[in-house]
Design a protein around this motif. Structure first.
Motif, PDB file in Angstrom:
ATOM      1  N   PRO A  90     -50.413 -38.605 -35.285  1.00  0.00           N
ATOM      2  CA  PRO A  90     -51.579 -39.478 -35.460  1.00  0.00           C
ATOM      3  C   PRO A  90     -52.844 -38.949 -34.804  1.00  0.00           C
ATOM      4  N   ASN A  91     -52.693 -38.091 -33.787  1.00  0.00           N
ATOM      5  CA  ASN A  91     -53.856 -37.575 -33.057  1.00  0.00           C
ATOM      6  C   ASN A  91     -54.011 -36.058 -33.174  1.00  0.00           C
ATOM      7  N   ALA A  92     -53.213 -35.441 -34.037  1.00  0.00           N
ATOM      8  CA  ALA A  92     -53.298 -33.991 -34.251  1.00  0.00           C
ATOM      9  C   ALA A  92     -53.179 -33.719 -35.744  1.00  0.00           C
ATOM     10  N   VAL A 137     -40.770 -36.695 -32.080  1.00  0.00           N
ATOM     11  CA  VAL A 137     -41.866 -36.040 -31.365  1.00  0.00           C
ATOM     12  C   VAL A 137     -43.013 -35.721 -32.324  1.00  0.00           C
ATOM     13  N   TRP A 138     -42.680 -35.197 -33.491  1.00  0.00           N
ATOM     14  CA  TRP A 138     -43.734 -34.934 -34.491  1.00  0.00           C
ATOM     15  C   TRP A 138     -44.483 -36.223 -34.819  1.00  0.00           C
ATOM     16  N   SER A 139     -43.758 -37.291 -35.031  1.00  0.00           N
ATOM     17  CA  SER A 139     -44.375 -38.576 -35.396  1.00  0.00           C
ATOM     18  C   SER A 139     -45.253 -39.107 -34.269  1.00  0.00           C
ATOM     19  N   ALA A 140     -44.892 -38.825 -33.030  1.00  0.00           N
ATOM     20  CA  ALA A 140     -45.707 -39.264 -31.901  1.00  0.00           C
ATOM     21  C   ALA A 140     -46.995 -38.457 -31.782  1.00  0.00           C
ATOM     22  N   LEU A 141     -46.960 -37.187 -32.174  1.00  0.00           N
ATOM     23  CA  LEU A 141     -48.127 -36.317 -32.024  1.00  0.00           C
ATOM     24  C   LEU A 141     -49.072 -36.375 -33.222  1.00  0.00           C
ATOM     25  N   LEU A 168     -57.856 -25.757 -41.885  1.00  0.00           N
ATOM     26  CA  LEU A 168     -58.445 -24.619 -41.185  1.00  0.00           C
ATOM     27  C   LEU A 168     -59.655 -25.040 -40.367  1.00  0.00           C
ATOM     28  N   ALA A 169     -60.471 -25.939 -40.903  1.00  0.00           N
ATOM     29  CA  ALA A 169     -61.638 -26.419 -40.160  1.00  0.00           C
ATOM     30  C   ALA A 169     -61.226 -27.103 -38.867  1.00  0.00           C
ATOM     31  N   ALA A 170     -60.099 -27.805 -38.897  1.00  0.00           N
ATOM     32  CA  ALA A 170     -59.612 -28.495 -37.699  1.00  0.00           C
ATOM     33  C   ALA A 170     -59.259 -27.502 -36.596  1.00  0.00           C
ATOM     34  N   CYS A 171     -58.876 -26.296 -36.985  1.00  0.00           N
ATOM     35  CA  CYS A 171     -58.511 -25.291 -35.982  1.00  0.00           C
ATOM     36  C   CYS A 171     -59.700 -24.856 -35.142  1.00  0.00           C
ATOM     37  N   ASP A 172     -60.908 -25.097 -35.620  1.00  0.00           N
ATOM     38  CA  ASP A 172     -62.107 -24.706 -34.881  1.00  0.00           C
ATOM     39  C   ASP A 172     -62.356 -25.579 -33.663  1.00  0.00           C
ATOM     40  N   ASN A 173     -62.130 -26.901 -33.792  1.00  0.00           N
ATOM     41  CA  ASN A 173     -62.517 -27.768 -32.671  1.00  0.00           C
ATOM     42  C   ASN A 173     -61.637 -29.002 -32.478  1.00  0.00           C
ATOM     43  N   ALA A 174     -60.604 -29.160 -33.287  1.00  0.00           N
ATOM     44  CA  ALA A 174     -59.719 -30.313 -33.158  1.00  0.00           C
ATOM     45  C   ALA A 174     -58.357 -29.852 -32.637  1.00  0.00           C
ATOM     46  N   THR A 175     -57.448 -30.795 -32.477  1.00  0.00           N
ATOM     47  CA  THR A 175     -56.088 -30.478 -32.070  1.00  0.00           C
ATOM     48  C   THR A 175     -55.200 -30.499 -33.300  1.00  0.00           C
ATOM     49  N   GLY A 194     -55.144 -27.023 -29.229  1.00  0.00           N
ATOM     50  CA  GLY A 194     -56.449 -27.651 -29.305  1.00  0.00           C
ATOM     51  C   GLY A 194     -56.818 -28.355 -28.019  1.00  0.00           C
ATOM     52  N   PRO A 195     -58.001 -28.945 -27.971  1.00  0.00           N
ATOM     53  CA  PRO A 195     -58.515 -29.533 -26.727  1.00  0.00           C
ATOM     54  C   PRO A 195     -57.691 -30.695 -26.183  1.00  0.00           C
ATOM     55  N   ASP A 196     -56.969 -31.408 -27.046  1.00  0.00           N
ATOM     56  CA  ASP A 196     -56.185 -32.549 -26.583  1.00  0.00           C
ATOM     57  C   ASP A 196     -54.693 -32.256 -26.499  1.00  0.00           C
ATOM     58  N   ALA A 197     -54.319 -30.996 -26.653  1.00  0.00           N
ATOM     59  CA  ALA A 197     -52.887 -30.661 -26.688  1.00  0.00           C
ATOM     60  C   ALA A 197     -52.178 -31.110 -25.418  1.00  0.00           C
ATOM     61  N   GLN A 198     -52.738 -30.825 -24.277  1.00  0.00           N
ATOM     62  CA  GLN A 198     -52.089 -31.177 -23.019  1.00  0.00           C
ATOM     63  C   GLN A 198     -51.985 -32.689 -22.848  1.00  0.00           C
ATOM     64  N   SER A 199     -53.065 -33.403 -23.141  1.00  0.00           N
ATOM     65  CA  SER A 199     -53.045 -34.860 -22.954  1.00  0.00           C
ATOM     66  C   SER A 199     -52.095 -35.548 -23.929  1.00  0.00           C
ATOM     67  N   LEU A 200     -51.859 -34.958 -25.106  1.00  0.00           N
ATOM     68  CA  LEU A 200     -50.918 -35.539 -26.062  1.00  0.00           C
ATOM     69  C   LEU A 200     -49.466 -35.309 -25.639  1.00  0.00           C
TER      70      LEU A 200
END
Length: 353
Positions: A199-201, A193-197, A31-38, A142-148
């Protein structure tokens, strides 16, 4: 959920029940990740239907609040399925055109909704199929969703409610202040696709995705709230979930009369409140001042907040939100703190749509 996708999520440390992923072992961190992470969220708790056939568009046009003819290429929208009193039985997100349409809704409503819709097929050349176990659905926000996503797909939807398709994969951009995408994938591609995303989400349970719905004031209907809300109570006409020019559908007379002949008195807002237990959708909101002890609204959906307590969508009388103090469940319950939606609630009038 397909057994192989279930096994894959198990390997990712997911805790699952019959409807999907509860969490990935650390609900507070998620839940904390939903505040500012992807974050990355399995959406198996939402069912997926396909309505197809040469009469599919005509059939849906006579059942739903929105105009399926406006689903031009690469656009999705919300649409409600109402009873004859204009009360919502199910709320869908739709994709499709010509003779094939896809609809998502909470899985708990899938069986009853298919049963009821099927009663009205009659001689229509259309079929309704449950694809929930055949197509994998998950979300990225999250902020990196598009770049991922960019390294995986050559193009992404440029605006909210738009989508792109790449070799059977549909990527839809959802409304909200946070970049948020819903992906529909063939089973054979979903694991890669899940495995590619991942590591950074941060993988999160379904409460994380509900938190984004609450903060974007994107409502839904569940088994405990069927037949409780009209479209306007859930802000659907300002969320492009209702057409007032499409013609007849079940409940249309009530919905139109509310819009054009009356004054909308109830709306849905985001809210915060302290809680030891998350209230179920449909829980009453009770006043203590001008309308002491009276039920003045209901919880639409709720989830734990990363900041403590709960966050929720609450449908309430507009006047009560301003003039009264609203409590959850009883006049001794937690006090609600309301937040204005991130969109205008100005009422649509004839000729404006």
């Amino acid at each position: 959920m397909h057994p192989s996708w279930h096994s894959f999520l198990n390997e990712q440390t997911a805790t699952l029940d019959e409807t999907g992923v509860i969490d990935f072992g650390d609900p507070s961190t998620e839940l904390a990740a939903c505040d500012n992470a992807t974050v990355l969220c399995d959406l198996s708790h939402r069912g997926l239907l396909r309505v197809s056939g040469e009469d599919a568009a005509e059939f849906l046009q006579g059942q739903l609040t929105n105009d399926v003819r406006q689903l031009e290429e690469e656009r999705s929208h919300l649409s409600a399925y109402c009873d004859h009193k204009g009360r919502i039985l199910a709320l869908f997100r739709l994709w499709g055109r010509d003779d094939v349409f896809h609809l998502t809704l909470p899985g708990e409503l899938l069986e009853e909704t298919v049963k009821r819709l099927s009663m009205f097929l009659l001689r229509s050349k259309a079929t309704i199929e449950d694809l929930s176990d055949e197509v994998v659905r998950f979300g990225l926000a999250g902020p990196d969703a598009q770049s991922l996503l960019k390294p995986l797909y050559p193009s992404l939807p440029a605006a909210e409610n738009r989508y792109v398709e790449h070799a059977g994969v549909r990527v839809t951009r959802l409304p909200g202040e946070v970049d948020r995408y819903e992906l529909h994938l063939p089973l054979k591609e979903a694991e890669a696709v899940w495995s590619a995303l991942s590591p950074n989400a941060q993988p999160v349970g379904r409460s994380g995705w509900r938190l984004f719905d609450i903060r974007s004031v994107s409502p839904d209907v569940f088994s405990t709230t069927r037949e409780l809300f009209t479209p306007q109570m859930l802000n659907l006409e300002v969320l492009d979930g209702v057409s007032f020019t499409k013609g007849c559908y079940t409940g249309q007379e009530v919905v139109a009369r509310t819009q054009f002949l009356g004054k909308i008195k109830r709306r849905t807002y985001a809210a915060r409140f302290p809680c030891d237990e998350v209230p179920v959708p449909g829980t009453e909101l009770v006043g203590t001042e001008a309308a002491a002890g009276q039920a003045l609204g209901r919880i639409v959906m709720a989830c734990p907040s990363p900041n403590g307590g709960c966050e929720a969508l609450a449908m309430t009388q507009i006047s009560a939100r301003i003039e009264d103090t609203l409590h959850v469940s009883s006049s001794e319950g937690p006090v609600m703190e309301f937040i204005d939606p991130p969109y205008s609630l100005e009422q649509i009038r004839p000729g404006s749509q």
